[in-house]
Design an enzyme around this catalytic site. Structure first.
Site, PDB file in Angstrom:
ATOM      1  N   LYS A 195      47.076  33.605  30.372  1.00  0.00           N
ATOM      2  CA  LYS A 195      47.903  33.865  31.968  1.00  0.00           C
ATOM      3  C   LYS A 195      48.956  34.776  31.824  1.00  0.00           C
ATOM      4  O   LYS A 195      49.123  35.771  32.854  1.00  0.00           O
ATOM      5  CB  LYS A 195      47.947  32.464  32.493  1.00  0.00           C
ATOM      6  CG  LYS A 195      48.081  32.695  33.969  1.00  0.00           C
ATOM      7  CD  LYS A 195      49.444  32.816  34.393  1.00  0.00           C
ATOM      8  CE  LYS A 195      49.954  32.709  35.931  1.00  0.00           C
ATOM      9  NZ  LYS A 195      51.119  33.327  36.487  1.00  0.00           N
ATOM     10  N   HIS A 248      63.373  32.880  34.754  1.00  0.00           N
ATOM     11  CA  HIS A 248      62.628  32.439  35.775  1.00  0.00           C
ATOM     12  C   HIS A 248      63.251  32.096  37.155  1.00  0.00           C
ATOM     13  O   HIS A 248      62.827  32.607  38.125  1.00  0.00           O
ATOM     14  CB  HIS A 248      61.349  31.700  35.491  1.00  0.00           C
ATOM     15  CG  HIS A 248      60.072  31.795  36.443  1.00  0.00           C
ATOM     16  ND1 HIS A 248      59.159  32.830  36.124  1.00  0.00           N
ATOM     17  CD2 HIS A 248      59.791  31.114  37.415  1.00  0.00           C
ATOM     18  CE1 HIS A 248      58.120  32.593  36.966  1.00  0.00           C
ATOM     19  NE2 HIS A 248      58.483  31.636  37.940  1.00  0.00           N
ATOM     20  N   GLU A 260      54.760  37.645  41.762  1.00  0.00           N
ATOM     21  CA  GLU A 260      55.460  36.443  40.940  1.00  0.00           C
ATOM     22  C   GLU A 260      56.800  37.428  40.352  1.00  0.00           C
ATOM     23  O   GLU A 260      56.844  38.581  39.686  1.00  0.00           O
ATOM     24  CB  GLU A 260      54.667  36.124  39.914  1.00  0.00           C
ATOM     25  CG  GLU A 260      55.427  35.119  38.920  1.00  0.00           C
ATOM     26  CD  GLU A 260      54.355  34.309  37.943  1.00  0.00           C
ATOM     27  OE1 GLU A 260      53.078  34.469  37.788  1.00  0.00           O
ATOM     28  OE2 GLU A 260      55.016  33.628  37.068  1.00  0.00           O
ATOM     29  N   ASP A 268      39.771  46.791  39.757  1.00  0.00           N
ATOM     30  CA  ASP A 268      39.396  45.740  40.161  1.00  0.00           C
ATOM     31  C   ASP A 268      39.812  44.611  39.073  1.00  0.00           C
ATOM     32  O   ASP A 268      39.391  44.452  38.106  1.00  0.00           O
ATOM     33  CB  ASP A 268      37.664  45.791  40.075  1.00  0.00           C
ATOM     34  CG  ASP A 268      37.007  44.557  39.851  1.00  0.00           C
ATOM     35  OD1 ASP A 268      37.652  43.441  39.944  1.00  0.00           O
ATOM     36  OD2 ASP A 268      35.669  44.713  40.382  1.00  0.00           O
TER      37      ASP A 268
HETATM   38  P1  NAD Z   1      31.702  54.646  41.625  1.00  0.00           P
HETATM   39  O1  NAD Z   1      30.413  54.529  41.652  1.00  0.00           O
HETATM   40  O2  NAD Z   1      32.465  54.671  43.021  1.00  0.00           O
HETATM   41  O3  NAD Z   1      32.237  55.828  40.825  1.00  0.00           O
HETATM   42  C1  NAD Z   1      31.610  56.120  39.641  1.00  0.00           C
HETATM   43  C2  NAD Z   1      30.913  57.394  39.733  1.00  0.00           C
HETATM   44  O4  NAD Z   1      31.762  58.613  40.024  1.00  0.00           O
HETATM   45  C3  NAD Z   1      30.252  57.709  38.515  1.00  0.00           C
HETATM   46  O5  NAD Z   1      28.953  57.345  38.514  1.00  0.00           O
HETATM   47  C4  NAD Z   1      30.053  59.484  38.651  1.00  0.00           C
HETATM   48  O6  NAD Z   1      28.867  59.628  39.309  1.00  0.00           O
HETATM   49  C5  NAD Z   1      31.303  59.730  39.401  1.00  0.00           C
HETATM   50  N1  NAD Z   1      32.312  60.501  38.453  1.00  0.00           N
HETATM   51  C6  NAD Z   1      32.988  61.601  38.959  1.00  0.00           C
HETATM   52  N2  NAD Z   1      33.882  62.006  38.206  1.00  0.00           N
HETATM   53  C7  NAD Z   1      33.727  61.109  36.939  1.00  0.00           C
HETATM   54  C8  NAD Z   1      34.463  60.833  36.006  1.00  0.00           C
HETATM   55  N3  NAD Z   1      35.378  61.737  35.383  1.00  0.00           N
HETATM   56  N4  NAD Z   1      34.058  59.897  34.955  1.00  0.00           N
HETATM   57  C9  NAD Z   1      33.195  58.915  35.317  1.00  0.00           C
HETATM   58  N5  NAD Z   1      32.551  59.066  36.508  1.00  0.00           N
HETATM   59  C10 NAD Z   1      32.924  59.997  37.301  1.00  0.00           C
HETATM   60  O7  NAD Z   1      32.553  53.379  40.798  1.00  0.00           O
HETATM   61  P2  NAD Z   1      32.148  52.684  39.391  1.00  0.00           P
HETATM   62  O8  NAD Z   1      33.173  53.109  38.542  1.00  0.00           O
HETATM   63  O9  NAD Z   1      30.560  53.066  39.227  1.00  0.00           O
HETATM   64  O10 NAD Z   1      32.430  51.029  40.009  1.00  0.00           O
HETATM   65  C11 NAD Z   1      33.491  50.564  40.409  1.00  0.00           C
HETATM   66  C12 NAD Z   1      33.346  49.581  41.648  1.00  0.00           C
HETATM   67  O11 NAD Z   1      32.243  48.692  41.497  1.00  0.00           O
HETATM   68  C13 NAD Z   1      34.622  48.834  41.731  1.00  0.00           C
HETATM   69  O12 NAD Z   1      35.059  48.938  43.089  1.00  0.00           O
HETATM   70  C14 NAD Z   1      34.105  47.515  41.543  1.00  0.00           C
HETATM   71  O13 NAD Z   1      35.020  46.395  42.106  1.00  0.00           O
HETATM   72  C15 NAD Z   1      32.822  47.369  41.951  1.00  0.00           C
HETATM   73  N6  NAD Z   1      31.884  46.408  41.345  1.00  0.00           N
HETATM   74  C16 NAD Z   1      32.143  45.631  40.399  1.00  0.00           C
HETATM   75  C17 NAD Z   1      31.350  44.780  40.010  1.00  0.00           C
HETATM   76  C18 NAD Z   1      31.612  43.809  38.747  1.00  0.00           C
HETATM   77  O14 NAD Z   1      32.724  44.132  38.162  1.00  0.00           O
HETATM   78  N7  NAD Z   1      30.551  42.689  38.200  1.00  0.00           N
HETATM   79  C19 NAD Z   1      30.025  44.611  40.370  1.00  0.00           C
HETATM   80  C20 NAD Z   1      29.757  45.466  41.521  1.00  0.00           C
HETATM   81  C21 NAD Z   1      30.703  46.398  41.969  1.00  0.00           C
END
Ligand code: NAD
Length: 422
Positions: A261, A375, A83, A277
């Site tokens: 928005k 805009h 946009e 996300d």
């Molecule tokens: P992930 O599991 O890829 O990474 C998180 C993991 O990284 C942690 O569990 C930990 O083991 C590790 N880690 C390493 N260094 C870390 C640090 N400094 N801090 C925290 N953790 C560290 O990802 P996530 O963050 O658990 O999930 C994010 C993904 O899930 C996104 O891609 C999202 O789109 C997706 N997702 C979203 C939904 C929703 O929003 N409803 C549902 C399902 C999946």
């Protein structure tokens, strides 16, 4: 053009793309390898690992918002959006906030909430008590799922039980509160929810159904505030007009939807650029805006003792700098390097500040000259392309449309024919 490490820069838009890249490279002290990422595309094997049925990749313009000062640190902020006006408005809002020192932010600890739904209960109140009495065991089981997180000081910290009535009978919803440190946390929380669900079902003498986080991340809140100088923004009459405009968003969901928005125009662009996300952020923001039962503005404005406008934004901010797509996408890595952020909380503070800058700039325009002036000037280039302009014709035609003040497709087609005849 700008002081060392200052993000305050005028005329950035007039530079060539190469000069803008050179400016960022210097500002963020990017290595040659890192600045090569400006031109690198997401390669197909990586894309194929990210989602299903890949047939290609999809590009968005990546712009840079300038002038941001947040918690006494200067930032150049990468924004990915389709946009026009968004990057310019954010930069403009940030410039006006700088007069009184820029943005100050605060954040809660990075607590995400997982939900485990329990049904077919004989005694809901008794089940709730049973679960609470076994809280430490449940938290221990949850934490066994993610040693990395617990070693970093995160992990499941607490749980709460809610009793909800429904047409299908009484159900329990157990909320697992997980400190996800620098991750967005969805996968981490979902894994814990699935692990503890059978134990909860047994304790409750019922059945577990849903086991997933909520995107209403109301334990993970960022607040950003900034003071906008009355003289800088045009005087008392402009402040009054601004507050009148804001008030409609505070009391009317029809206006609040558009107001929010506009906020998300800025926030999403940062979220996308950093590989996060944006649907999770959108869902959290809008659910939070409706938390009182009446959907309202995510920002609020008031006057300080000197009559300046003080703006505040408050919203959930489930962002990560590890996990998800954040580390897979080369441009997301580059954008995080440009931001120079070292934690998810810092990224959240940047995104919140961008949301406030965006909202302030939009509301100021709406309260005074109207949104179309700025805009449509930028939109003129899109109209020129729609009319069929190519190469140098695009700027020429857009300039003519802006000069005439009629940025319309039918007029653009006529003007393009005239340009070509000449
Ligand atoms: P992930 O599991 O890829 O990474 C998180 C993991 O990284 C942690 O569990 C930990 O083991 C590790 N880690 C390493 N260094 C870390 C640090 N400094 N801090 C925290 N953790 C560290 O990802 P996530 O963050 O658990 O999930 C994010 C993904 O899930 C996104 O891609 C999202 O789109 C997706 N997702 C979203 C939904 C929703 O929003 N409803 C549902 C399902 C999946």
């Amino acid at each position: 053009m700008a002081d060392e490490k200052s993000s305050l820069v005028s005329g950035f838009y007039k530079l060539s793309i190469d000069d803008r890249r050179a400016f960022v490279k210097h500002f963020a002290a990017l290595s040659g390898e890192e600045s090569a990422l400006f031109t690198s595309a997401l390669d197909l094997p990586t894309a194929d690992r990210m989602i299903e049925n890949v047939i290609g990749t999809f590009e968005l313009p990546l712009g840079l918002a300038v002038n941001f000062r947040i918690n006494n640190k200067d930032y150049l902020i990468p924004m990915a959006t389709e946009e026009s006006s968004v990057v310019a408005a954010a930069s403009n809002g940030a410039k006006m906030a700088r007069v009184h020192g820029g943005f100050s932010t605060s954040s809660t600890p990075p607590l995400m909430t997982g939900q485990i739904q329990l049904l077919q209960l004989r005694d809901a109140a008794g089940a709730a008590q049973e679960i609470i009495s076994r809280k430490q065991d449940i938290l221990r089981l949850a934490n066994e799922q993610d040693k990395i997180l617990t070693d970093l000081g995160g992990g499941a910290k607490d749980l709460e039980v809610r009793i909800l009535d429904s047409p299908l009978g009484t159900m329990l919803v157990v909320h697992l509160l997980v400190d996800v440190r620098d991750a967005m946390g969805a996968n981490a929380v979902n894994t814990m929810c699935e692990a503890v669900a059978p134990v909860l079902a047994e304790l409750a003498d019922g059945k577990a159904r849903l086991r997933i986080l909520t995107n209403l991340a109301d334990r993970r809140i960022v607040t950003a505030t900034a003071t906008f100088d009355t003289k800088t923004i045009g005087g008392d009459a402009v402040v009054d007009a601004f507050l009148e405009s804001y008030m409609l968003a505070a009391i009317d969901p029809y206006r609040a939807a558009t107001h929010n928005k506009g906020i998300m125009n800025g926030i999403d662009a940062v979220i996308i650029a950093t590989g996060n996300d944006f649907r999770a952020i959108e869902a959290g923001a809008h659910a939070y805006a409706a938390r009182t039962g009446c959907y309202t503005s995510l920002t609020s404005y008031e006057q300080d003792e000197e009559g300046n406008l003080v703006g505040t934004i408050e919203l959930p901010m489930a962002v990560g700098i590890v996990g998800g797509a954040a580390n897979m996408h080369p441009k997301a890595r580059l954008c995080r390097r440009i931001l120079g952020i070292s934690s998810a909380a810092e990224l959240g503070a940047v995104a919140g500040s961008v949301g406030l800058a965006q909202n302030f700039a939009a509301l100021l325009a709406l309260s005074t000259v109207g949104i179309q002036k700025g805009h449509m000037s930028l939109h003129a280039k899109n109209i020129a392309v729609m009319a069929g302009a190519q190469g140098a014709e695009i700027d020429l035609l857009a300039d003519k449309l802006v000069a005439e003040g009629k940025i319309k497709l039918d007029r653009a087609k006529i003007l393009l024919e005239e340009i070509r005849r000449r």
